[in-house]
Design an enzyme around this catalytic site. Sequence first.
Site, PDB file in Angstrom:
ATOM      1  CG  ASP A  70      -2.130   0.951   0.885  1.00 19.36           C
ATOM      2  OD1 ASP A  70      -2.886   0.658  -0.060  1.00 19.36           O
ATOM      3  OD2 ASP A  70      -2.277   1.999   1.546  1.00 19.36           O
ATOM      4  N   GLY A 150       1.625   6.404 -12.431  1.00 17.89           N
ATOM      5  CA  GLY A 150       0.965   7.212 -11.398  1.00 17.89           C
ATOM      6  C   GLY A 150       1.450   8.660 -11.366  1.00 17.89           C
TER       7      GLY A 150
HETATM    8  P1  ITT Z   1      -3.429  -2.410  -5.340  1.00 14.20           P
HETATM    9  O1  ITT Z   1      -4.231  -1.876  -4.179  1.00 14.20           O
HETATM   10  O2  ITT Z   1      -4.120  -3.473  -6.108  1.00 14.20           O
HETATM   11  O3  ITT Z   1      -2.035  -2.814  -4.934  1.00 14.20           O
HETATM   12  P2  ITT Z   1      -3.423   0.360  -6.189  1.00 14.20           P
HETATM   13  O4  ITT Z   1      -2.741   1.073  -7.304  1.00 14.20           O
HETATM   14  O5  ITT Z   1      -4.876   0.658  -5.965  1.00 14.20           O
HETATM   15  O6  ITT Z   1      -3.219  -1.222  -6.406  1.00 14.20           O
HETATM   16  P3  ITT Z   1      -2.706   1.608  -3.696  1.00 14.20           P
HETATM   17  O7  ITT Z   1      -4.062   1.606  -3.066  1.00 14.20           O
HETATM   18  O8  ITT Z   1      -1.523   1.249  -2.828  1.00 14.20           O
HETATM   19  O9  ITT Z   1      -2.602   0.575  -4.884  1.00 14.20           O
HETATM   20  O10 ITT Z   1      -2.472   3.029  -4.357  1.00 14.20           O
HETATM   21  C1  ITT Z   1      -1.203   3.402  -4.705  1.00 14.20           C
HETATM   22  C2  ITT Z   1      -1.284   4.605  -5.615  1.00 14.20           C
HETATM   23  O11 ITT Z   1      -0.266   5.547  -5.214  1.00 14.20           O
HETATM   24  C3  ITT Z   1      -0.943   4.231  -7.048  1.00 14.20           C
HETATM   25  O12 ITT Z   1      -2.088   3.824  -7.763  1.00 14.20           O
HETATM   26  C4  ITT Z   1      -0.332   5.523  -7.551  1.00 14.20           C
HETATM   27  O13 ITT Z   1      -1.329   6.437  -7.850  1.00 14.20           O
HETATM   28  C5  ITT Z   1       0.412   6.035  -6.327  1.00 14.20           C
HETATM   29  N1  ITT Z   1       1.778   5.501  -6.314  1.00 14.20           N
HETATM   30  C6  ITT Z   1       2.291   4.549  -5.478  1.00 14.20           C
HETATM   31  N2  ITT Z   1       3.555   4.264  -5.787  1.00 14.20           N
HETATM   32  C7  ITT Z   1       3.864   5.043  -6.839  1.00 14.20           C
HETATM   33  C8  ITT Z   1       5.026   5.202  -7.619  1.00 14.20           C
HETATM   34  O14 ITT Z   1       6.105   4.456  -7.415  1.00 14.20           O
HETATM   35  N3  ITT Z   1       4.984   6.086  -8.601  1.00 14.20           N
HETATM   36  C9  ITT Z   1       3.888   6.823  -8.849  1.00 14.20           C
HETATM   37  N4  ITT Z   1       2.748   6.730  -8.180  1.00 14.20           N
HETATM   38  C10 ITT Z   1       2.725   5.844  -7.166  1.00 14.20           C
END
Ligand code: ITT
Length: 199
Positions: A70, A150
């Site tokens: 997360d 992202g």
């Molecule tokens: P899962 O829950 O299925 O793992 P998710 O993308 O919904 O997928 P999160 O709830 O952890 O996961 O949200 C993380 C968000 O934060 C991700 O979708 C990006 O928008 C941002 N994020 C996290 N790590 C990042 C990175 O390395 N580079 C850019 N954005 C990032």
Amino acid sequence: MKYLLLATNNLNKVKEMQSFFKDYDITLLSLKDVNIISNPEENGTSFKENAFIKARDVALKTTYPVLSDDSGLMIHALNGFPGIYSSRFMLGKSYQEKCEAILEMMKAQEDKSASFICNLCLMNVKDEPLYFEGRHDGKIVPLDGKGGFGYDPIFYSNEKKMTFAKLPMEEKNLISHRGRALKSLITYLENNKFLGKKR
Ligand code: ITT
């Protein structure tokens, strides 16, 4: 440990993790590989709680050790927003649009500082979950770069002096929030003889 099941639907996370583990004697499995569907409600109040919710949902459906992630972007002038809502913010819109909306919100702010946070949860059906955290500090800048995913195009790394979107994946992995959390996970696994380098 020979297999690790990645409890994520985000293929960019899967790619970064696969690249990170490539020299180790472990096979990373995706949810698709094992035909597991997991979309638990992420109603935790922290990255750690949400990482646990995601890991537990999958761990209850498999005997493989599970790893969830997360993560998110915390903008200090916006009291940590989007934080745990990084993925849900403007749901359905493209990241280009989400980044532009963040830039709009930041126009009035003098303090551009921000951090990426990653919380990993390692779990199996019988043991207590373990957590590994990583952080990378930087600031919000106009869109720059095409790599990563992202919010990478608007996140300028203080260390690398460029946005994450301008770094090749291997370089981002060495210093990113996720890379740092993965590094502590790997150190733990190596120290406990669960993991070694490929011969
Ligand atoms: P899962 O829950 O299925 O793992 P998710 O993308 O919904 O997928 P999160 O709830 O952890 O996961 O949200 C993380 C968000 O934060 C991700 O979708 C990006 O928008 C941002 N994020 C996290 N790590 C990042 C990175 O390395 N580079 C850019 N954005 C990032």
